[in-house]
Scaffold this motif. Sequence first.
Motif, PDB file in Angstrom:
ATOM      1  N   VAL A   1      18.114  -2.773  -2.876  1.00  0.00           N
ATOM      2  CA  VAL A   1      16.812  -3.371  -2.599  1.00  0.00           C
ATOM      3  C   VAL A   1      16.672  -4.669  -3.384  1.00  0.00           C
ATOM      4  O   VAL A   1      16.154  -5.671  -2.881  1.00  0.00           O
ATOM      5  CB  VAL A   1      15.673  -2.389  -2.951  1.00  0.00           C
ATOM      6  CG1 VAL A   1      14.312  -3.008  -2.653  1.00  0.00           C
ATOM      7  CG2 VAL A   1      15.835  -1.085  -2.192  1.00  0.00           C
TER       8      VAL A   1
ATOM      9  N   GLY B   1      15.607 -11.702  -6.170  1.00  0.00           N
ATOM     10  CA  GLY B   1      14.981 -12.139  -7.412  1.00  0.00           C
ATOM     11  C   GLY B   1      13.479 -11.968  -7.477  1.00  0.00           C
ATOM     12  O   GLY B   1      12.883 -12.212  -8.515  1.00  0.00           O
ATOM     13  N   ARG B   2      12.878 -11.545  -6.356  1.00  0.00           N
ATOM     14  CA  ARG B   2      11.445 -11.282  -6.439  1.00  0.00           C
ATOM     15  C   ARG B   2      11.297  -9.888  -7.036  1.00  0.00           C
ATOM     16  O   ARG B   2      11.614  -8.890  -6.394  1.00  0.00           O
ATOM     17  CB  ARG B   2      10.814 -11.353  -5.053  1.00  0.00           C
ATOM     18  CG  ARG B   2      10.751 -12.759  -4.513  1.00  0.00           C
ATOM     19  CD  ARG B   2      10.484 -12.758  -3.033  1.00  0.00           C
ATOM     20  NE  ARG B   2      11.563 -12.082  -2.308  1.00  0.00           N
ATOM     21  CZ  ARG B   2      11.591 -11.953  -0.974  1.00  0.00           C
ATOM     22  NH1 ARG B   2      10.612 -12.402  -0.258  1.00  0.00           N
ATOM     23  NH2 ARG B   2      12.608 -11.352  -0.388  1.00  0.00           N
ATOM     24  N   ARG B   3      10.898  -9.836  -8.278  1.00  0.00           N
ATOM     25  CA  ARG B   3      10.839  -8.556  -8.970  1.00  0.00           C
ATOM     26  C   ARG B   3       9.415  -8.203  -9.340  1.00  0.00           C
ATOM     27  O   ARG B   3       8.557  -9.063  -9.435  1.00  0.00           O
ATOM     28  CB  ARG B   3      11.675  -8.607 -10.257  1.00  0.00           C
ATOM     29  CG  ARG B   3      13.132  -8.867 -10.024  1.00  0.00           C
ATOM     30  CD  ARG B   3      13.926  -8.437 -11.228  1.00  0.00           C
ATOM     31  NE  ARG B   3      13.856  -6.997 -11.409  1.00  0.00           N
ATOM     32  CZ  ARG B   3      14.350  -6.374 -12.470  1.00  0.00           C
ATOM     33  NH1 ARG B   3      14.892  -7.054 -13.449  1.00  0.00           N
ATOM     34  NH2 ARG B   3      14.283  -5.069 -12.568  1.00  0.00           N
ATOM     35  N   ARG B   4       9.215  -6.915  -9.578  1.00  0.00           N
ATOM     36  CA  ARG B   4       7.909  -6.499 -10.087  1.00  0.00           C
ATOM     37  C   ARG B   4       7.806  -7.023 -11.505  1.00  0.00           C
ATOM     38  O   ARG B   4       8.768  -6.991 -12.265  1.00  0.00           O
ATOM     39  CB  ARG B   4       7.792  -4.978 -10.078  1.00  0.00           C
ATOM     40  CG  ARG B   4       8.091  -4.381  -8.706  1.00  0.00           C
ATOM     41  CD  ARG B   4       7.610  -2.966  -8.637  1.00  0.00           C
ATOM     42  NE  ARG B   4       6.148  -2.919  -8.712  1.00  0.00           N
ATOM     43  CZ  ARG B   4       5.468  -1.795  -8.839  1.00  0.00           C
ATOM     44  NH1 ARG B   4       6.089  -0.653  -8.942  1.00  0.00           N
ATOM     45  NH2 ARG B   4       4.153  -1.820  -8.876  1.00  0.00           N
ATOM     46  N   SER B   5       6.638  -7.510 -11.847  1.00  0.00           N
ATOM     47  CA  SER B   5       6.480  -8.198 -13.128  1.00  0.00           C
ATOM     48  C   SER B   5       6.491  -7.225 -14.305  1.00  0.00           C
ATOM     49  O   SER B   5       6.203  -6.041 -14.171  1.00  0.00           O
ATOM     50  CB  SER B   5       5.180  -8.982 -13.120  1.00  0.00           C
ATOM     51  OG  SER B   5       4.116  -8.103 -12.871  1.00  0.00           O
TER      52      SER B   5
ATOM     53  N   LEU C   1      15.713  -8.399  -2.202  1.00  0.00           N
ATOM     54  CA  LEU C   1      14.507  -9.098  -2.672  1.00  0.00           C
ATOM     55  C   LEU C   1      14.818 -10.482  -3.237  1.00  0.00           C
ATOM     56  O   LEU C   1      13.909 -11.277  -3.449  1.00  0.00           O
ATOM     57  CB  LEU C   1      13.793  -8.258  -3.735  1.00  0.00           C
ATOM     58  CG  LEU C   1      13.072  -7.019  -3.230  1.00  0.00           C
ATOM     59  CD1 LEU C   1      12.574  -6.180  -4.394  1.00  0.00           C
ATOM     60  CD2 LEU C   1      11.914  -7.388  -2.315  1.00  0.00           C
TER      61      LEU C   1
END
Lengths: 215, 301
Positions: A76, A82-86, A80
């Motif tokens: 996953v 590099g779009r990660r949950r902060s 994504l």
Amino acid sequence: MTPETKRILEAVLFAATGPQTTEQISLAIPDRPLDELEEILSDLRAEYEREERGWRLEEVAGGWLLTSDPALYAYVERFLEGRRRSRLSRAAMETLAVVAYRQPITRGELEEMRGVDCGAVLHTLLEREMITVRGRSDALGRPLIYGTTGRFLEHFGLPSLDALPKLEEFESLWDTDAVRTEVEEEAQRRFPEIVSVSEAEEQPPGDASPADRED
Amino acid sequence: MQQPDWSTEVDGTQFRGHPIALEVFEGPLDLLLHLVQKDRIEIWEISISRITNQYLEYLRTLEALNVEIAGEFLVMAATLMRIKSRQLLPRPSIAGLEEDAPVMTREELIDRLLQFRRYKEAAARLRKLEEERRRRIPRGWTPELPKGHRYPLREANLVDLIHHLREVLDRETEEPPRHEVHVEEIRLEDRMKRILEKVEGRETPIGFRDLLERPWWRLEWIVTFLAILELMREGRVVVLQEEPFGDLWLQPGPSDPGSNGGKPALGEAAPAPHESASHPPVPDADRVEETLLGRGEADGS
């Protein structure tokens, strides 16, 4: 168990954003008793796990939430790009830990415990909806008191506040001041001839006795 | 571990200290905890003397590096030195001082450090939960765009261009909004004159509202009110009011040359010669004045 109900619940969970309580989910099928829905949801969670689906049904923040299977995160993550949950900053995390375990708490108490100004961090935590104002304390100046939110539970994957990791090895030192006062009162009640516990014998350092001692 | 040479020339003084990563410590307790752990001792075994020296050394280093030291670090330095001095001095000599100046004891410092460490550990556990949790992507999650991300640009076609040209042209041909402001003057003297004209020769008091010629004009309200105050001061009108915040009623004052001379001066009982069903009962002038001056409130303003 009716397969029909199960399918409806699946559809609702799929359509939902964020954790949904059983009550919220029951809006879709109001004629079903809550405990029946609860049972079907538990079955669903077990089913996804048993059948090794790519998603999981999670019990979090008092509700139910579909998430991807953490075991598949590596894939996953690539998707994504590099779009990660902060993540929370260190200061935010340490402040939040105190709020979580000591809530409701005022800014003053928080700063006393942390030894630093917490204004900016509190602002960040409020902005990220990790904490919220719970009201005002009865203390002088009626300061605001803070507590954690549902979003806090969701951020850490906790079903409820009871699920916070226990800090047991420190339990005996939980509230040293309160314990000390208690012990002192108890001692004065039992041995009125002793004016103050602080006049008691010096104890070796490391002794867990909370009696007040002078250097 | 071999330390590299950290000596640096700062402000003309040679600094040969322990390497310190700045901005690492979350306050003085965090620094103290670090110093204790560096020494590999338990918190309750700390030597106040030793830790005070280490702590001060750190502050001096910061100072040498010209780093502004936060106030809470200095407060802790003072606290440490106070605990240290209390340990050195014989106890009876400071017993009296303690009563009105409660200071932190070694035990309290240890308690605070233990508590601080406990929450630091709690934070570490929460961090672990956060890391685990980040591996689950929930339904409905909107990813935050990574830093430096740009929205992809779409190629514009002819239709887009025409559409935008139309928008721009429409905007240009619109009449720009215009608003002209005329400054109108209203003179206090003129108002006073008009008020007297209206008040005089009347059988019944006249209401404040009836004095206004352009009641929609706020400035006229204000100047009229000022004019009434001025006329009251000169004793040329008497202002009556039934109740606080009630309507203001005017009648000629005792010193008004146009009046019939039978009017009472301010402060005397208000006359009752104008009894009629159409106007309100005339209240006591004393009370009126008191209300007006005390409240400072004008009708409806």
